[in-house]
Design an enzyme around this catalytic site. Structure first.
Site, PDB file in Angstrom:
ATOM      1  N   ASP A  25      52.149  51.836  62.009  1.00 29.04           N
ATOM      2  CA  ASP A  25      52.261  50.671  62.886  1.00 29.04           C
ATOM      3  C   ASP A  25      52.560  49.458  61.996  1.00 29.04           C
ATOM      4  O   ASP A  25      53.706  49.231  61.609  1.00 29.04           O
ATOM      5  CB  ASP A  25      50.939  50.580  63.647  1.00 29.04           C
ATOM      6  CG  ASP A  25      50.897  49.476  64.663  1.00 29.04           C
ATOM      7  OD1 ASP A  25      51.892  48.781  64.833  1.00 29.04           O
ATOM      8  OD2 ASP A  25      49.843  49.301  65.314  1.00 29.04           O
ATOM      9  N   LYS A  54      41.947  61.040  62.384  1.00 36.76           N
ATOM     10  CA  LYS A  54      41.968  62.295  63.115  1.00 36.76           C
ATOM     11  C   LYS A  54      43.285  62.502  63.840  1.00 36.76           C
ATOM     12  O   LYS A  54      43.599  63.587  64.309  1.00 36.76           O
ATOM     13  CB  LYS A  54      40.874  62.280  64.202  1.00 36.76           C
ATOM     14  CG  LYS A  54      39.483  62.166  63.705  1.00 36.76           C
ATOM     15  CD  LYS A  54      38.531  62.039  64.938  1.00 36.76           C
ATOM     16  CE  LYS A  54      37.167  61.684  64.529  1.00 36.76           C
ATOM     17  NZ  LYS A  54      36.298  61.338  65.686  1.00 36.76           N
ATOM     18  N   GLY A  55      44.065  61.424  63.933  1.00 38.20           N
ATOM     19  CA  GLY A  55      45.262  61.458  64.777  1.00 38.20           C
ATOM     20  C   GLY A  55      46.296  62.507  64.372  1.00 38.20           C
ATOM     21  O   GLY A  55      47.134  62.903  65.161  1.00 38.20           O
ATOM     22  N   ASP A  79      44.791  58.756  69.844  1.00 39.13           N
ATOM     23  CA  ASP A  79      43.740  58.447  70.824  1.00 39.13           C
ATOM     24  C   ASP A  79      43.731  56.983  71.239  1.00 39.13           C
ATOM     25  O   ASP A  79      44.365  56.123  70.620  1.00 39.13           O
ATOM     26  CB  ASP A  79      42.373  58.761  70.218  1.00 39.13           C
ATOM     27  CG  ASP A  79      41.982  57.716  69.170  1.00 39.13           C
ATOM     28  OD1 ASP A  79      42.826  57.406  68.298  1.00 39.13           O
ATOM     29  OD2 ASP A  79      40.861  57.185  69.237  1.00 39.13           O
ATOM     30  N   ARG A 130      43.514  62.536  73.078  1.00 33.79           N
ATOM     31  CA  ARG A 130      44.073  63.275  71.937  1.00 33.79           C
ATOM     32  C   ARG A 130      44.643  64.624  72.356  1.00 33.79           C
ATOM     33  O   ARG A 130      45.544  65.145  71.728  1.00 33.79           O
ATOM     34  CB  ARG A 130      42.994  63.534  70.878  1.00 33.79           C
ATOM     35  CG  ARG A 130      42.523  62.295  70.141  1.00 33.79           C
ATOM     36  CD  ARG A 130      41.749  62.723  68.906  1.00 33.79           C
ATOM     37  NE  ARG A 130      40.919  61.656  68.371  1.00 33.79           N
ATOM     38  CZ  ARG A 130      41.338  60.712  67.540  1.00 33.79           C
ATOM     39  NH1 ARG A 130      42.602  60.674  67.174  1.00 33.79           N
ATOM     40  NH2 ARG A 130      40.502  59.807  67.085  1.00 33.79           N
ATOM     41  N   ASP A 148      50.078  60.319  61.547  1.00 36.57           N
ATOM     42  CA  ASP A 148      50.410  60.372  62.967  1.00 36.57           C
ATOM     43  C   ASP A 148      51.369  59.239  63.334  1.00 36.57           C
ATOM     44  O   ASP A 148      52.439  59.454  63.879  1.00 36.57           O
ATOM     45  CB  ASP A 148      49.145  60.320  63.843  1.00 36.57           C
ATOM     46  CG  ASP A 148      48.234  59.131  63.512  1.00 36.57           C
ATOM     47  OD1 ASP A 148      48.499  58.397  62.518  1.00 36.57           O
ATOM     48  OD2 ASP A 148      47.244  58.930  64.239  1.00 36.57           O
ATOM     49  N   VAL A 174      50.414  54.009  72.117  1.00 35.76           N
ATOM     50  CA  VAL A 174      50.718  55.370  72.559  1.00 35.76           C
ATOM     51  C   VAL A 174      49.557  56.317  72.267  1.00 35.76           C
ATOM     52  O   VAL A 174      48.793  56.102  71.325  1.00 35.76           O
ATOM     53  CB  VAL A 174      52.020  55.912  71.901  1.00 35.76           C
ATOM     54  CG1 VAL A 174      53.221  55.102  72.340  1.00 35.76           C
ATOM     55  CG2 VAL A 174      51.916  55.914  70.382  1.00 35.76           C
ATOM     56  N   LYS A 203      56.340  52.997  64.461  1.00 37.98           N
ATOM     57  CA  LYS A 203      56.398  51.826  65.349  1.00 37.98           C
ATOM     58  C   LYS A 203      56.939  50.663  64.513  1.00 37.98           C
ATOM     59  O   LYS A 203      56.247  49.692  64.200  1.00 37.98           O
ATOM     60  CB  LYS A 203      54.994  51.523  65.874  1.00 37.98           C
ATOM     61  CG  LYS A 203      54.974  50.953  67.265  1.00 37.98           C
ATOM     62  CD  LYS A 203      53.616  50.418  67.628  1.00 37.98           C
ATOM     63  CE  LYS A 203      52.661  51.448  68.156  1.00 37.98           C
ATOM     64  NZ  LYS A 203      51.352  50.849  68.520  1.00 37.98           N
TER      65      LYS A 203
HETATM   66  P1  IMP Z   1      48.704  50.581  60.718  1.00 35.20           P
HETATM   67  O1  IMP Z   1      47.777  50.417  59.556  1.00 35.20           O
HETATM   68  O2  IMP Z   1      48.827  49.321  61.536  1.00 35.20           O
HETATM   69  O3  IMP Z   1      50.067  51.113  60.324  1.00 35.20           O
HETATM   70  O4  IMP Z   1      48.037  51.586  61.715  1.00 35.20           O
HETATM   71  C1  IMP Z   1      47.968  52.939  61.466  1.00 35.20           C
HETATM   72  C2  IMP Z   1      46.879  53.596  62.265  1.00 35.20           C
HETATM   73  O5  IMP Z   1      46.549  52.860  63.450  1.00 35.20           O
HETATM   74  C3  IMP Z   1      47.354  54.943  62.733  1.00 35.20           C
HETATM   75  O6  IMP Z   1      47.082  55.934  61.764  1.00 35.20           O
HETATM   76  C4  IMP Z   1      46.603  55.111  64.017  1.00 35.20           C
HETATM   77  O7  IMP Z   1      45.348  55.677  63.757  1.00 35.20           O
HETATM   78  C5  IMP Z   1      46.417  53.708  64.554  1.00 35.20           C
HETATM   79  N1  IMP Z   1      47.439  53.341  65.549  1.00 35.20           N
HETATM   80  C6  IMP Z   1      48.426  52.444  65.429  1.00 35.20           C
HETATM   81  N2  IMP Z   1      49.169  52.356  66.540  1.00 35.20           N
HETATM   82  C7  IMP Z   1      48.640  53.267  67.388  1.00 35.20           C
HETATM   83  C8  IMP Z   1      48.990  53.681  68.728  1.00 35.20           C
HETATM   84  O8  IMP Z   1      49.939  53.208  69.369  1.00 35.20           O
HETATM   85  N3  IMP Z   1      48.213  54.642  69.258  1.00 35.20           N
HETATM   86  C9  IMP Z   1      47.154  55.207  68.607  1.00 35.20           C
HETATM   87  N4  IMP Z   1      46.812  54.846  67.371  1.00 35.20           N
HETATM   88  C10 IMP Z   1      47.544  53.896  66.769  1.00 35.20           C
END
Ligand code: IMP
Length: 312
Positions: free
Chosen positions: A226, A168-169, A282, A288, A223, A276, A254
């Site tokens: 990470d 949803k982000g 969220d 949000r 959004d 963040v 990130k």
């Molecule tokens: P990844 O798979 O670790 O790259 O994470 C991606 C998902 O984790 C994003 O689409 C977000 O939904 C969530 N996420 C990662 N870091 C943050 C943050 O700092 N704030 C909020 N959601 C995050």
């Protein structure tokens, strides 16, 4: 009636780069004025308030800003309420001695709510429980989304891309980005499960696309990236459906936390290794709706999730 200046001051600044602000809050206020094209000078004038018998100035007052378009001086009171009383006294004196001078005292609460409205500054401490620092203001987001829009419009000229948003982000970003694309486009959304400790099983598509993407120019809109694991999984899933092209646009990167090396074609901002929130992002479904990107304090971070499936 104004008297001569008590002391020579350096030429007063009227640009953020040149000003030596005493407080961060003053700089934030200057940015707000800039945003609205209100011309300002920082501490341009010192008004003597009291003199000794031999004519020396023993009390003076230098309002923080002069807004020449409005012929108005502004004094920010970001001090403790107790100290504001002294400022009130000085202001009364100034008005008595210089009746032609227009000056306004902007109280901390008024000023914070003004800044909060634009997502600027330390306003969150008062206005949004749990938020710590504003990393990216609403204005900065707007500017950057506009730039991304120009870039993507140029790159996809002659094409009809399908924007795939990851819920949803992405809601705020998608809504803003698509309005900056001068292209015939479609949108679709997916929901991917997120890791939730031992409750979550494997990453999966919770809600799939409604469009067939074979032969389409697909732009994944994310959004935040990470570790990169969600995006990596998503890419594999979508590539198997044989789109004509597959690119990624992420609002936030990130990068320092990356585990899987995923290619990002368009990035809004790089963010540090901190959790963040805001502008769609969220923390257990909260924050949000903030119009800016912020970090949250330890207390908010420690809050536990509400029961129920996780789908970001
Ligand atoms: P990844 O798979 O670790 O790259 O994470 C991606 C998902 O984790 C994003 O689409 C977000 O939904 C969530 N996420 C990662 N870091 C943050 C943050 O700092 N704030 C909020 N959601 C995050």
């Amino acid at each position: 009636m104004s008297r001569p200046l008590a002391q020579a001051r350096p030429a007063s600044a009227s640009r953020i780069e040149d000003a030596r602000f005493a407080h961060e809050s003053e700089e934030e206020f200057a940015r707000l004025l800039d945003f609205y094209n209100v011309r300002w000078q920082y501490e341009p004038r010192t008004f003597p308030l009291r003199r000794s018998d031999d004519g020396r100035v023993i009390e003076a007052f230098s309002p923080d800003f002069y807004l020449s378009d409005l012929d108005l001086y502004i004094e920010l009171t970001t001090l403790k309420q107790g100290l504001v009383t002294d400022k009130h006294r000085k202001l009364r004196q100034l008005r008595a001695l210089y009746p032609d001078v227009r000056i306004k005292l902007l109280h901390k609460r008024d000023y914070l709510s003004l800044l909060a409205k634009y997502g600027i500054g330390a306003a969150h401490e008062q206005e949004v429980m749990g938020v710590r620092d504003v990393l990216i203001t609403g204005t900065e987001i707007e500017r950057r989304v506009n730039e991304l829009g120009v870039e993507i419009t140029r790159d996809y000229a002659g094409k009809e891309p399908l924007l795939v948003g990851v819920l949803k982000g992405v809601t705020c970003f998608m809504a803003d980005l698509m309005r900056h694309l001068s292209l015939p486009l479609s949108i679709d959304f997916m929901t991917i499960s997120s890791y939730e400790g031992d409750r979550s099983g494997a990453v999966r598509i919770v809600q799939d696309l409604t469009e067939n993407i074979a032969g389409r120019d697909v732009l994944i809109v994310e959004d935040i990236v990470d570790t990169g694991m969600t995006l990596h999984h998503l890419r594999l899933q979508l590539e198997a459906r044989e789109p004509a092209s597959l690119r990624v646009c992420a609002l936030l990167d990130k990068r320092v936390r990356r585990l899987v090396d995923v290619r990002l074609d368009y990035v809004g901002f790089e963010v540090p290794d901190a959790f963040v929130v805001g502008y769609g992002l969220d923390h257990f479904q909260k924050f949000r709706n903030l119009p800016f990107i912020a970090t949250i304090g330890a207390e908010a971070l420690e809050q536990q999730p509400a029961e129920g499936p996780a789908a970001e």
